[in-house]
Write an enzyme that holds these catalytic residues in place. Structure first.
Site, PDB file in Angstrom:
ATOM      1  N   LYS A   1      89.648 -11.570  67.329  1.00 50.93           N
ATOM      2  CA  LYS A   1      89.354 -12.713  68.195  1.00 50.93           C
ATOM      3  C   LYS A   1      90.517 -12.971  69.149  1.00 50.93           C
ATOM      4  O   LYS A   1      91.687 -12.927  68.742  1.00 50.93           O
ATOM      5  CB  LYS A   1      89.082 -13.934  67.320  1.00 50.93           C
ATOM      6  CG  LYS A   1      88.621 -15.178  68.068  1.00 50.93           C
ATOM      7  CD  LYS A   1      88.279 -16.283  67.077  1.00 50.93           C
ATOM      8  CE  LYS A   1      87.803 -17.544  67.763  1.00 50.93           C
ATOM      9  NZ  LYS A   1      87.424 -18.602  66.789  1.00 50.93           N
TER      10      LYS A   1
ATOM     11  N   SER B   1      83.496 -22.118  63.461  1.00 53.72           N
ATOM     12  CA  SER B   1      83.564 -21.023  64.430  1.00 53.72           C
ATOM     13  C   SER B   1      83.418 -19.624  63.856  1.00 53.72           C
ATOM     14  O   SER B   1      83.262 -18.669  64.608  1.00 53.72           O
ATOM     15  CB  SER B   1      84.868 -21.104  65.224  1.00 53.72           C
ATOM     16  OG  SER B   1      84.855 -22.226  66.060  1.00 53.72           O
TER      17      SER B   1
ATOM     18  N   SER C   1      83.123 -20.354  67.865  1.00 58.02           N
ATOM     19  CA  SER C   1      83.838 -19.717  68.958  1.00 58.02           C
ATOM     20  C   SER C   1      84.177 -18.251  68.697  1.00 58.02           C
ATOM     21  O   SER C   1      84.661 -17.560  69.583  1.00 58.02           O
ATOM     22  CB  SER C   1      85.137 -20.483  69.234  1.00 58.02           C
ATOM     23  OG  SER C   1      85.997 -20.463  68.109  1.00 58.02           O
TER      24      SER C   1
END
Length: 446
Positions: free
Chosen positions: A77, A175, A151
């Site tokens: 990420k 997320s 996210s």
């Protein structure tokens, strides 16, 4: 010819350790799939093709037999440092400066033999439950008209499309679990302090945790063991647990739709048939949970944005930070979080695991949410993902587990929650669900 795309991390690592395939062959095949599909999926902000192949070759100088993730491609990420790469965090306001060192979780994955093939797309500052912005849009590989979620949306999309078998993400208000539920993956948000955090400026007051995204419970367990630097073996014998099933939304006024309530009830029925003590029971969520969630969500972003030029932030992010600044002082005290833990602790003294729907409804359409207003984003996020925030506020472990399908054919999912230190129990129950109700692992877009 044997193909390694679509194989699990466990299978790949075993084959590399046994020298049935080289790390370069595995990585090259996954890079080819990224090149072929990511124009449609949008999982990656940047792909490290040459660097990843070079790092795969370097693994041959190590003792492959001792590497738990030998030759396994992994996506990271884009809010975690990867040595030699910029960490953009989904924003035009962040510096395009290569990191000098890996984040500790990335370092642990590499020490175990994993190869970082790229950094994945996130919404700006990892704020929202949809992933789009100036660096790209991550779509759900099972339904490209829908967002992958957020996210950790790019990380989830990468795994669901077979571009990597595992990915690293993090979870501050859902997320990891939100995109995993959208994309048919297993995700584990560890409890506070189990895996090193170091996310942004203070981990959203300690609510954000790093964790794995994978296609199977076995791979989730393996990656979690590496990230936590501890062994997580499955139990030698089946363990009977007390499981509460609740389909009530924690946030007042948000309705959970039928596909997700049905999934939770069907999962509960299977676990009951498997010998667990399963009963309907709703946690005593306080009426102030909605406002507390909003205060922590916005305040965390306000702190992360303190050293950024607001003129380079998207409008929805600017509003989010402006709202959050008025809550920072109160949130720092931790009073509401401690009150929530005290309120929910007796429930988890009676129940080993809480089983809920993972989401309230299917994910929003994949559109330019970053160009839409703040309130519209808030309402869309809250309407479909109210189930996750309480467990960031408490700091307790929670998982998303695929279960069944939506009317569209996209995956449905349930959530498992436990008391502090119950990661192994959650993995055990998730593994039983995987056996009782097998799911398709990868969305094949070819």
């Amino acid at each position: 010819m044997t193909t390694w795309v679509g194989r699990t991390a466990t299978e790949i690592a075993a084959a590399v350790r046994e020298q049935r395939v080289t790390p370069r062959e595995v990585v090259a095949e996954h890079l080819a799939r990224i090149e072929r599909l990511d124009g449609r999926v949008g999982a990656f902000r940047t792909v490290r093709a040459e660097a990843a192949l070079a790092e795969a070759d370097e693994l041959l100088s190590r003792d492959l037999g001792r590497l738990a993730l030998a030759g396994v491609p992994v996506a990271v990420k884009d809010n975690l440092a990867v040595r030699g790469e910029a960490r953009r965090n989904g924003s035009a306001a962040t510096p395009d400066t290569p990191a000098d060192e890996d984040h500790v979780t990335v370092a642990r994955l590499r020490a175990a033999g994993a190869v970082v093939v790229g950094l994945t797309n996130v919404p700006e500052l990892c704020v929202f439950g949809t992933t789009e912005g100036v660096h790209g849009t991550a779509r759900n590989p099972w339904d490209l008209s829908r967002t992958a979620g957020g996210s950790s949306g790019g990380s989830a999309a990468a795994v669901a499309a077979g571009m990597t078998p595992i990915a690293l993400g993090n979870d501050g208000m859902g997320s990891l679990r939100i995109p995993a539920a959208n994309c048919g993956l297993v995700a584990l948000k560890p409890g506070h302090g189990v895996v090193p955090a170091g996310i942004g400026h203070g981990d959203w007051f300690g609510m954000s945790e790093n964790g794995p995204l994978a296609t199977t419970v076995e791979d989730t367990r393996l990656m979690f063991s590496v990230l936590a630097d501890t062994e997580q073996p499955p139990p030698a014998e089946p363990v009977t647990r007390t499981i509460a099933v609740s389909v009530r939304s924690p946030l007042a006024g948000v309705r959970v739709t039928r596909p997700y309530t049905t999934a939770a009830r069907q999962a509960a029925a299977l676990l009951s048939e498997a010998g667990h003590r399963v009963r309907p029971a709703n946690p005593p969520y306080p009426v102030w949970l909605s406002t507390t969630s909003l205060a922590h969500w916005t305040a965390g972003t306000a702190v992360d944005a303190e050293d950024l030029d607001p003129r380079r932030l998207a409008r929805r992010t600017r509003v989010h930070t402006a709202v959050g600044r008025r809550f920072v002082t109160g949130v720092r005290t931790g009073v509401r979080r401690e009150q929530l833990r005290a309120r929910l602790a007796p429930f988890f003294a009676e129940h080993d695991v809480l089983l809920t729907p993972a989401l309230a409804r299917r994910s929003p359409a994949s559109v330019a949410w970053h160009e839409r207003g703040w309130l519209r984003n808030i309402l869309a996020n809250t309407a479909y993902s109210p189930m996750t925030p309480p467990w960031n506020l408490t700091g307790w472990p929670a998982m998303a587990v695929p279960f069944g399908t939506l009317p569209s054919g996209a995956p449905c999912a349930v959530q498992l929650v436990g008391r502090p230190g119950s990661e192994a129990a959650l993995l055990d129950v998730a593994g039983q669900l995987e056996v009782l109700n097998p799911w398709r692992r990868t969305a094949w877009l070819d």
